[in-house]
Design a protein around this motif. Structure first.
Motif, short mmCIF file in Angstrom:
data_model
loop_
_atom_site.label_atom_id
_atom_site.label_comp_id
_atom_site.label_asym_id
_atom_site.label_seq_id
_atom_site.Cartn_x
_atom_site.Cartn_y
_atom_site.Cartn_z
N GLN A 293 49.46 28.15 31.37
CA GLN A 293 48.54 27.02 30.67
C GLN A 293 49.76 26.04 30.23
O GLN A 293 50.51 26.17 29.37
N TYR B 149 40.23 31.52 21.08
CA TYR B 149 40.58 31.47 22.78
C TYR B 149 39.76 32.55 23.42
O TYR B 149 38.92 32.34 24.31
N GLU C 293 36.22 31.39 23.80
CA GLU C 293 36.20 30.36 25.01
C GLU C 293 36.16 30.98 26.01
O GLU C 293 35.50 30.66 27.07
N VAL C 294 37.02 32.00 26.29
CA VAL C 294 37.00 32.59 27.79
C VAL C 294 35.58 33.42 28.13
O VAL C 294 35.61 33.69 29.23
N GLU D 170 31.55 28.94 31.56
CA GLU D 170 32.82 28.11 32.39
C GLU D 170 33.96 29.12 32.79
O GLU D 170 34.48 28.84 33.67
N TRP D 171 34.26 30.10 32.00
CA TRP D 171 35.36 31.04 32.30
C TRP D 171 34.64 32.35 32.94
O TRP D 171 34.54 32.27 34.00
N PHE D 172 34.61 33.51 32.14
CA PHE D 172 34.09 34.68 32.49
C PHE D 172 32.77 35.03 32.47
O PHE D 172 32.22 35.61 33.00
N LYS E 61 33.05 37.60 38.44
CA LYS E 61 32.05 36.63 38.02
C LYS E 61 31.19 36.49 39.38
O LYS E 61 30.72 35.34 39.82
N ARG F 201 42.14 31.71 40.67
CA ARG F 201 41.22 31.78 39.66
C ARG F 201 39.96 31.18 40.25
O ARG F 201 38.99 31.50 39.82
N ILE G 269 36.48 30.82 37.98
CA ILE G 269 37.03 30.99 36.57
C ILE G 269 37.45 29.73 36.24
O ILE G 269 38.50 29.38 36.81
N GLY G 270 36.98 28.88 35.37
CA GLY G 270 37.35 27.50 34.97
C GLY G 270 36.50 26.60 35.88
O GLY G 270 36.92 25.92 36.69
N TRP H 278 37.42 22.38 33.46
CA TRP H 278 38.72 23.48 33.87
C TRP H 278 39.21 23.57 35.13
O TRP H 278 39.95 24.58 35.29
#
Length: 184
Positions: free
Chosen positions: A38, A82, A85-86, A90-92, A124, A153, A158-159, A163
């Motif tokens: 990151q 964090y 957030e994940v 948007e992420w997992f 996902k 990812r 993922i993202g 992102w």
């Protein structure tokens, strides 16, 4: 079928099953970690909850099988904010996809203490064929399986949205794992 033929077939079936043994995983000595960058700084995220099912036959590795399930909501970046957030869409998207999984399709010997593993990785809701080298050794009377699986990812969505920009969070992720398992 004559009784003798049935006994011979049952005996062959039983001996085929006896080679591979389901090993009991030692969670205290096992780990699954995702490593990524990151803003060009390495970050490690531990999956605190996962299960591994390994049917391993050291004499015939090609008869072995492995399956690993990781609880996506258990990913720990070392900070509660964090982690929240994940878990978002948007992420997992842990609400819709509570686990990521790997199931082997082949395990082949690749030299002393080394195997080549191929299988299906699902994260996902997206599945990809993957392969990676694996080392196996004996430690404290148990088998120790260690390896690294590089992935992208974005291939697993993922993202999402803003992102997707890989200048903030790199596309490259390495899943490092260490599984200690034995017959007891």
């Amino acid at each position: 079928m004559k009784p003798v033929h049935a006994l011979v077939l049952a005996s062959l079936f039983a001996s085929a099953l006896a080679g591979a043994a389901v090993l009991k995983t030692d969670p205290a000595k096992s780990s699954v970690v995702a490593v990524f960058k990151q803003m060009n700084v390495p970050v490690e995220a531990n999956f605190k909850t996962f299960t591994a099912r390994i049917d391993y036959d050291a004499a015939r590795p090609e008869a072995s099988k492995a399956a690993v399930d990781m609880v996506t909501a258990s990913i720990d970046l070392g900070d509660a904010e964090y982690n929240r957030e994940v878990s978002k869409k948007e992420w997992f998207n842990t609400a819709q996809f509570p686990k990521a999984s790997f199931v082997s399709t082949s395990i082949k010997p690749a030299g002393p203490g080394k195997l080549t593993v191929a299988g299906k990785l699902t994260i996902k809701g997206r599945t990809a064929d993957v392969n990676f080298p694996l080392t196996v050794k004996t430690e404290s009377g148990k088998h120790l399986f260690e390896g690294q699986l590089p992935i992208r990812r974005l291939a697993f969505n993922i993202g999402e949205g803003e992102w997707k920009d890989t200048s903030m969070v790199a596309d490259e992720v390495v899943i490092k794992f260490r599984v200690s398992a034995g017959n007891n």
